[in-house]
Design a protein around this motif. Structure first.
Motif, PDB file in Angstrom:
ATOM      1  N   ILE A  82     -24.705 -12.801  -7.753  1.00  0.00           N
ATOM      2  CA  ILE A  82     -25.330 -12.427  -9.205  1.00  0.00           C
ATOM      3  C   ILE A  82     -26.777 -13.041  -9.333  1.00  0.00           C
ATOM      4  N   ALA A  83     -27.239 -14.017  -8.652  1.00  0.00           N
ATOM      5  CA  ALA A  83     -28.534 -14.247  -8.681  1.00  0.00           C
ATOM      6  C   ALA A  83     -29.417 -13.662  -7.818  1.00  0.00           C
ATOM      7  N   HIS A  84     -29.023 -12.906  -6.923  1.00  0.00           N
ATOM      8  CA  HIS A  84     -29.979 -11.991  -6.043  1.00  0.00           C
ATOM      9  C   HIS A  84     -29.800 -10.569  -6.044  1.00  0.00           C
ATOM     10  N   LEU A  85     -28.883 -10.079  -6.993  1.00  0.00           N
ATOM     11  CA  LEU A  85     -28.744  -8.443  -7.018  1.00  0.00           C
ATOM     12  C   LEU A  85     -28.694  -8.124  -8.524  1.00  0.00           C
ATOM     13  N   PRO A  86     -28.941  -7.055  -8.930  1.00  0.00           N
ATOM     14  CA  PRO A  86     -29.164  -6.316 -10.044  1.00  0.00           C
ATOM     15  C   PRO A  86     -27.338  -6.711 -10.582  1.00  0.00           C
ATOM     16  N   LEU A  87     -27.233  -6.946 -11.921  1.00  0.00           N
ATOM     17  CA  LEU A  87     -26.200  -7.593 -12.383  1.00  0.00           C
ATOM     18  C   LEU A  87     -24.899  -6.677 -12.205  1.00  0.00           C
ATOM     19  N   ALA A  88     -25.051  -5.406 -12.594  1.00  0.00           N
ATOM     20  CA  ALA A  88     -24.064  -4.417 -12.419  1.00  0.00           C
ATOM     21  C   ALA A  88     -23.604  -4.338 -11.000  1.00  0.00           C
ATOM     22  N   THR A  89     -24.548  -4.275 -10.000  1.00  0.00           N
ATOM     23  CA  THR A  89     -24.137  -4.333  -8.806  1.00  0.00           C
ATOM     24  C   THR A  89     -23.472  -5.213  -8.184  1.00  0.00           C
ATOM     25  N   LEU A 123     -10.695   5.773  -2.606  1.00  0.00           N
ATOM     26  CA  LEU A 123     -11.921   5.773  -3.889  1.00  0.00           C
ATOM     27  C   LEU A 123     -12.499   4.527  -4.194  1.00  0.00           C
ATOM     28  N   GLY A 124     -12.001   3.686  -4.228  1.00  0.00           N
ATOM     29  CA  GLY A 124     -12.525   2.266  -4.402  1.00  0.00           C
ATOM     30  C   GLY A 124     -13.578   1.942  -3.435  1.00  0.00           C
ATOM     31  N   PHE A 125     -13.373   1.964  -2.115  1.00  0.00           N
ATOM     32  CA  PHE A 125     -14.119   1.906  -1.155  1.00  0.00           C
ATOM     33  C   PHE A 125     -15.368   2.934  -0.887  1.00  0.00           C
ATOM     34  N   LEU A 126     -15.135   4.056  -1.276  1.00  0.00           N
ATOM     35  CA  LEU A 126     -16.225   5.186  -1.529  1.00  0.00           C
ATOM     36  C   LEU A 126     -17.156   4.548  -2.640  1.00  0.00           C
ATOM     37  N   GLY A 127     -16.669   4.233  -3.446  1.00  0.00           N
ATOM     38  CA  GLY A 127     -17.214   3.599  -4.978  1.00  0.00           C
ATOM     39  C   GLY A 127     -18.116   2.509  -4.396  1.00  0.00           C
ATOM     40  N   VAL A 128     -17.778   1.646  -3.613  1.00  0.00           N
ATOM     41  CA  VAL A 128     -18.507   0.488  -3.255  1.00  0.00           C
ATOM     42  C   VAL A 128     -19.635   0.838  -2.358  1.00  0.00           C
ATOM     43  N   ILE A 129     -19.351   1.880  -1.490  1.00  0.00           N
ATOM     44  CA  ILE A 129     -20.548   2.360  -0.563  1.00  0.00           C
ATOM     45  C   ILE A 129     -21.645   2.964  -1.512  1.00  0.00           C
ATOM     46  N   ALA A 130     -21.021   3.817  -2.578  1.00  0.00           N
ATOM     47  CA  ALA A 130     -22.073   4.578  -3.223  1.00  0.00           C
ATOM     48  C   ALA A 130     -22.770   3.590  -4.257  1.00  0.00           C
ATOM     49  N   VAL A 131     -22.373   2.441  -4.687  1.00  0.00           N
ATOM     50  CA  VAL A 131     -23.048   1.407  -5.404  1.00  0.00           C
ATOM     51  C   VAL A 131     -23.946   0.741  -4.358  1.00  0.00           C
ATOM     52  N   LEU A 132     -23.746   0.387  -3.151  1.00  0.00           N
ATOM     53  CA  LEU A 132     -24.668  -0.193  -2.368  1.00  0.00           C
ATOM     54  C   LEU A 132     -25.722   0.495  -1.849  1.00  0.00           C
ATOM     55  N   ARG A 133     -25.704   1.888  -1.361  1.00  0.00           N
ATOM     56  CA  ARG A 133     -26.675   2.501  -0.862  1.00  0.00           C
ATOM     57  C   ARG A 133     -27.906   2.856  -1.623  1.00  0.00           C
ATOM     58  N   PRO A 134     -27.665   2.870  -3.214  1.00  0.00           N
ATOM     59  CA  PRO A 134     -28.713   3.440  -3.796  1.00  0.00           C
ATOM     60  C   PRO A 134     -29.447   1.822  -4.728  1.00  0.00           C
ATOM     61  N   SER A 135     -28.518   0.840  -4.515  1.00  0.00           N
ATOM     62  CA  SER A 135     -29.054  -0.399  -5.276  1.00  0.00           C
ATOM     63  C   SER A 135     -29.477  -1.474  -4.363  1.00  0.00           C
ATOM     64  N   ILE A 136     -29.238  -1.693  -3.122  1.00  0.00           N
ATOM     65  CA  ILE A 136     -29.643  -2.671  -2.336  1.00  0.00           C
ATOM     66  C   ILE A 136     -30.984  -2.516  -1.523  1.00  0.00           C
ATOM     67  N   ASN A 137     -31.698  -3.477  -1.726  1.00  0.00           N
ATOM     68  CA  ASN A 137     -33.041  -3.623  -0.831  1.00  0.00           C
ATOM     69  C   ASN A 137     -32.684  -3.846   0.508  1.00  0.00           C
ATOM     70  N   GLU A 138     -33.591  -3.999   1.235  1.00  0.00           N
ATOM     71  CA  GLU A 138     -33.580  -4.295   2.670  1.00  0.00           C
ATOM     72  C   GLU A 138     -33.089  -6.059   2.834  1.00  0.00           C
ATOM     73  N   ASP A 139     -33.779  -6.455   1.936  1.00  0.00           N
ATOM     74  CA  ASP A 139     -33.664  -8.174   1.866  1.00  0.00           C
ATOM     75  C   ASP A 139     -32.417  -8.701   1.145  1.00  0.00           C
ATOM     76  N   GLN A 140     -31.598  -7.742   0.662  1.00  0.00           N
ATOM     77  CA  GLN A 140     -30.519  -7.885  -0.365  1.00  0.00           C
ATOM     78  C   GLN A 140     -28.993  -7.743   0.490  1.00  0.00           C
ATOM     79  N   TRP A 141     -29.181  -7.542   1.699  1.00  0.00           N
ATOM     80  CA  TRP A 141     -27.611  -7.419   2.149  1.00  0.00           C
ATOM     81  C   TRP A 141     -27.000  -8.454   2.419  1.00  0.00           C
ATOM     82  N   LEU A 142     -27.599  -9.519   2.515  1.00  0.00           N
ATOM     83  CA  LEU A 142     -26.878 -10.879   2.763  1.00  0.00           C
ATOM     84  C   LEU A 142     -26.083 -11.056   1.392  1.00  0.00           C
ATOM     85  N   ALA A 143     -26.865 -10.834   0.335  1.00  0.00           N
ATOM     86  CA  ALA A 143     -25.943 -11.080  -0.901  1.00  0.00           C
ATOM     87  C   ALA A 143     -25.138 -10.271  -1.165  1.00  0.00           C
TER      88      ALA A 143
END
Length: 284
Positions: A82-89, A123-143
């Motif tokens: 939560i501290a390092h990512l957008p709240l919804a993500t 469906l759930g895991f496809l949704g997780v992938i869809a959320v990750l790809r547009p919302s995660i910067n290169e320095d946020q993958w650990l979070a």
């Protein structure tokens, strides 16, 4: 009532997440946030138990130990996300627990041949992938990875809460021992990282974390002790909607169409799980 208790818990946890994010922006350290997450619950519940002459001796120490180990680990990982990512993500990742529960049921819970649950998991895991790809910067993958880890550990904690409810453990005692474990873990963190530099807004946010967390934990424990674990877990997806609205309203988070589609898939997976559970005569 099971669904209403879970919806209340979801709203409280979304508010708690907002206070976590606000606190970190105003100098609160992660160990501080963890301490204030548990301390108000310990104080208020002990006062309540003393006033009502309630025993704090648990029915099963073993279940409490496993519930607290998994729950505390999930909480630390989730707060970091939560501290390092957008709240919804971050909330979307933290609340992948129903997917892990469904996977466990497919592998070991006697639901291997249920195509509806297989579809819900996919469906759930496809949704997780869809959320990750547009919302995660290169320095946020650990979070992001730690956020998913929070979901996995939360799934274990949920199953333990369900077992505690089935043996008659009252909700307040389950929350009390969890809060004690939370405070104990924060002491180790404070010794390593220090107290932090929170201002007055930060301390007010820490208080909000504790109060919202207490009511959310009580409502969630009541919900999981009342019926189907999968049904209750799936209803947690409503937290994603609450968190997205709070993130947009207070932090100006902007999620593109693919991110919204991903959250829609995650929510659809939860609703599908709810529908399947309600039609299944066997409790899951």
């Amino acid at each position: 009532m099971q669904a209403l208790w879970m919806l209340l818990a979801s709203a409280m946890f979304a508010i708690m997440g907002s206070f976590v994010k606000l606190g970190t922006e105003h100098g609160a350290s992660l160990p501080q946030i963890v301490l204030f997450r548990g301390l108000p619950s310990v104080v208020l519940l002990l006062i309540w138990a003393r006033a009502g002459r309630q025993s704090i001796i648990p029915t099963s120490w073993k279940l409490h130990v496993w519930r607290n180990l998994s729950g505390v680990t999930s909480m630390w990982l989730g707060f970091f996300a939560i501290a390092h990512l957008p709240l919804a993500t971050a909330t979307s990742l933290n609340y992948t627990a129903p997917l892990f529960i469904a996977c466990w049921m497919l592998g070991w819970g006697g639901a291997q041949r249920d195509p509806v649950r297989i579809l819900a998991v996919a469906l759930g895991f496809l949704g997780v992938i869809a959320v990750l790809r547009p919302s995660i910067n290169e320095d946020q993958w650990l979070a992001a990875l730690l956020g998913m880890g929070a979901g996995a550990m939360s799934a274990i904690a949920m199953m333990q809460i369900r077992q505690l409810g089935r043996i008659g453990e009252p909700e307040w005692r389950t929350v009390l021992f969890f809060s004690v474990a939370v405070c104990a873990s924060s002491a180790a963190g404070l010794a390593f990282e220090g107290w932090g530099t929170a201002d007055w807004t930060g301390y007010l946010s820490l208080l909000g974390v504790g109060v919202a967390g207490l009511f959310g934990q009580l409502a969630m424990t009541r919900a999981f002790g009342m019926g189907s674990a999968l049904l209750t877990a799936a209803l947690q997806y409503s937290t994603i909607i609450f968190a997205a609205l709070l993130g947009m309203g207070f932090w100006g988070d902007h999620l593109d169409a693919l991110a919204w589609a991903g959250m829609g898939l995650i929510i659809s997976a939860g609703l599908l799980s709810v529908w399947r559970t309600m039609r299944d005569p066997k409790p899951t």
